[in-house]
Design an enzyme around this catalytic site. Structure first.
Site, short mmCIF file in Angstrom:
data_model
loop_
_atom_site.label_atom_id
_atom_site.label_comp_id
_atom_site.label_asym_id
_atom_site.label_seq_id
_atom_site.Cartn_x
_atom_site.Cartn_y
_atom_site.Cartn_z
CG ASP A 1 1.22 -3.45 5.10
OD1 ASP A 1 2.09 -2.60 5.38
OD2 ASP A 1 0.03 -3.37 5.47
CG HIS B 1 -0.38 3.59 12.02
ND1 HIS B 1 -1.38 2.74 12.43
CD2 HIS B 1 -0.01 3.15 10.80
CE1 HIS B 1 -1.58 1.83 11.51
NE2 HIS B 1 -0.76 2.05 10.49
CG ASP C 1 2.10 0.65 7.99
OD1 ASP C 1 1.75 0.16 6.92
OD2 ASP C 1 1.31 0.85 8.93
CG HIS D 1 -0.53 0.13 2.51
ND1 HIS D 1 -0.33 1.34 3.12
CD2 HIS D 1 -0.21 -0.81 3.44
CE1 HIS D 1 0.08 1.15 4.37
NE2 HIS D 1 0.17 -0.15 4.58
CD GLU E 1 -3.45 -1.12 4.88
OE1 GLU E 1 -3.49 -2.12 5.59
OE2 GLU E 1 -3.02 -0.02 5.29
CD GLU E 2 -1.96 2.50 7.21
OE1 GLU E 2 -2.72 1.99 8.04
OE2 GLU E 2 -0.74 2.31 7.19
N1 BES Z 1 0.73 -2.57 8.07
C1 BES Z 1 -0.43 -2.47 8.86
C2 BES Z 1 -0.91 -3.81 9.38
C3 BES Z 1 -0.06 -4.45 10.44
C4 BES Z 1 0.45 -3.73 11.48
C5 BES Z 1 0.15 -5.80 10.37
C6 BES Z 1 1.24 -4.35 12.44
C7 BES Z 1 0.88 -6.45 11.33
C8 BES Z 1 1.45 -5.71 12.38
C9 BES Z 1 -1.56 -1.83 8.07
O1 BES Z 1 -1.11 -0.78 7.26
C10 BES Z 1 -2.57 -1.26 8.99
O2 BES Z 1 -2.25 -0.34 9.70
N2 BES Z 1 -3.78 -1.82 9.00
C11 BES Z 1 -4.82 -1.34 9.85
C12 BES Z 1 -6.10 -2.06 9.53
C13 BES Z 1 -6.79 -1.58 8.29
C14 BES Z 1 -7.95 -2.47 7.98
C15 BES Z 1 -7.25 -0.15 8.46
C16 BES Z 1 -4.51 -1.60 11.31
O3 BES Z 1 -3.79 -2.54 11.62
O4 BES Z 1 -5.03 -0.86 12.15
ZN ZN Z 2 -0.61 0.85 8.66
#
Ligand code: BES
Ligand code: ZN
Length: 504
Positions: free
Chosen positions: A319, A395, A257, A239, A291-292
């Site tokens: 990712d 983040h 990320d 992403h 994605e976020e």
């Molecule tokens: N890269 C992350 C997901 C992640 C974080 C996987 C830490 C494993 C360990 C991804 O960009 C993310 O932040 N995803 C969101 C969920 C999405 C459905 C909004 C999250 O984890 O809050």
């Molecule tokens: Zn993320």
């Protein structure tokens, strides 16, 4: 190809020749528009509706309630089943929802933002971790045999992958203020990446396109059309967006990320194109927007591909690839992924990557692989660390290259894995063994293949407009040839008639 005519000694022959240019339009290359219908680009975006449908972990309903309560509204819960609920949320509340989800839940409440209520409702059917095969394809068993038989090609390609290039791409991406899906710099990131990918090739069959979702950031899609199995598509993605508190105005370098995933993908693209790889199956590299904020970019691409009947046979998500937090190198995420494809990845790591690996779960639909998985497409996500050892700075403004070690040694392992995946699933032809009969015949056969193959350029089969209504490029070539032959027959008959009538 237009057949060459012999010397024009007879006048009837001249008549045939005179008709050739008229017939040749039948074989003319189609226009660029016809060759590349706007498959990756969605149709012109409809005006954004005020409401979006969100599937969300039931444990996060209180968070959603608090977000809408800020302007005195009540949360509309449309359905709930097990630990998932479907809610309706104003477009204007989505940013706050995503901020609060990240702030309060620290990776225990995933959510998906859907383009339609139907789509959101289908998220209620269980896709529970780790091994339950919710996806239709998985129920039927794997469609692919996942055989490793391209070792010479993979081994020739891997040394070209360069950690320093990955590092410098992460540096460039993370120098942008943020890559938020709604910000100017988030929109600029799409154009920047498109231009970077375009700089790798001048091949006319390779396309790099923007997928317009109706918000400022676009997804970027690079396509290497397949030669003989073009209708089967392999997707490798990551992403492009980043996020931190403050949304549009935030400082969100997102070095790990997910600049790391995009930089890994970029290095794989560079090397595949430098080596002029021509896979049997179509290969797409996708940098997803948004994605976020609930997997929005990938969910709408998956929806559009389903609508068009694009047959994706495997998806790999990169990712977070550059922060080494655990004792083993690569962690194969087992929930919302395909067990069969994960085993294939394990064999690729053993055979080619020279890295250690283990298995783990995210616990929720944590990245874009989940969008493919819920559509029944084998998806995998090789991850940089065990979940419990994850990078705690994502983040935030501190997710920088420096806090990931200031090098890309870890990401290089993921580039090797993704390149091996592209070759072993894409199946480009093996070079003939030196000195073999095939070797000496190879130039002649390559020339005749070029003349007679069902070229993906003339009509990319992966981009057929709708399931069932497809006409492959082979069908199109055959039709062209038949039409030319009947035109030639007609011309010949006319010439004979003219000659005979003149003699009489
Ligand atoms: N890269 C992350 C997901 C992640 C974080 C996987 C830490 C494993 C360990 C991804 O960009 C993310 O932040 N995803 C969101 C969920 C999405 C459905 C909004 C999250 O984890 O809050
Ligand atoms: Zn993320």
């Amino acid at each position: 190809m237009v057949p060459r005519a012999g010397p024009a000694t007879l006048s009837p022959m001249r008549a045939v020749l005179a008709l050739l240019p008229a017939a040749s339009f039948l074989l003319a290359a189609p226009s660029a528009e016809a060759r590349y219908p706007r498959v990756p680009g969605a149709p012109a975006p409809a005006p954004a509706p005020a409401q979006r449908y969100v599937s969300i972990g039931a444990d996060a309903l209180a968070t959603a309630r608090a977000v809408v309560a800020r302007h005195g509204a009540q949360l509309g819960v449309l359905a709930a089943a097990g630990d998932v609920a479907v809610i309706a949320v104003d477009d204007a509340d989505l940013s706050a929802l995503s901020e609060q989800m990240h702030a309060r839940h620290d990776r225990c409440g995933g959510f998906m933002v859907h383009d339609s209520l139907d789509d959101a409702m289908s998220a209620l059917s269980p896709t529970s971790p780790p091994a339950a095969p919710a996806a239709p394809a998985a129920k039927d068993g794997p469609r692919l045999d996942y055989k490793l038989d391209r070792a010479p090609l993979v081994q020739d390609l891997l040394p070209a992958l360069d950690a320093e290039r990955i590092r410098s791409t992460i540096a460039e991406l993370s120098a942008m203020q943020n890559r938020y899906y709604q910000s100017d710099s988030g929109a600029a990131a799409s154009l920047w990446l498109r231009d970077r990918w375009q700089s790798f090739t001048s091949r006319p069959d390779v396309t790099i396109e923007l997928f317009d979702h109706g918000y400022p950031q676009k997804s970027v899609i690079l396509t290497i059309p397949g030669t003989t199995r073009a209708s089967e598509v392999i997707v490798i993605g990551g992403h492009l967006d980043s996020i931190a508190l403050g949304g549009r105005a935030s400082t969100a370098p997102g070095a790990d990320d997910d600049a790391s995933g995009i930089a890994t993908l970029t290095e794989v693209a560079r090397v595949l194109l430098e080596r002029d790889v021509r896979p049997a199956r179509t290969l797409q590299l996708i940098a997803y927007a948004a994605e976020e904020v609930g997997l929005r970019g990938s969910l709408s691409i998956v929806r559009e591909y389903r609508r068009r009947g694009v047959d994706v046979v495997g998806a790999l998500q990169l990712d977070m690839t550059n922060y080494q937090g655990s004792d083993r190198d690569i962690w194969l995420i087992q929930d919302f992924t395909s067990a069969a494809q994960n085993e294939f990845l394990a064999r690729l790591i053993d055979s080619y990557v020279g890295a250690s690996y283990g298995y783990d779960v995210c616990g929720y639909a944590c990245s874009d692989h989940a969008s493919w998985h819920r559509a029944g497409i084998p998806a995998s996500m090789p991850f940089e660390s065990r979940s419990r050892d994850r990078n705690k700075l994502i983040h935030t403004a501190k997710d920088t290259l420096e806090t990931s070690g200031n090098n890309a040694a870890h990401a290089l392992k993921f580039a090797r894995l993704a390149a091996a995946y592209a070759i072993e699933l894409g199946k480009p032809p093996l070079p003939p063994a030196p000195g073999s009969a095939a070797d000496s015949a190879s130039s002649a056969s390559a020339a005749s293949a070029a003349a007679s193959s069902c070229s993906p350029i003339s009509a990319p089969a992966w981009a057929r407009p709708s399931p069932g209504a497809s006409a492959s490029s082979c069908d199109a070539s055959a039709r062209n040839l038949r039409a030319l032959l009947s035109a030639l027959g007609l011309a010949l008959a006319l010439a004979v008639y003219l000659t005979v009538s003149r003699r009489l």
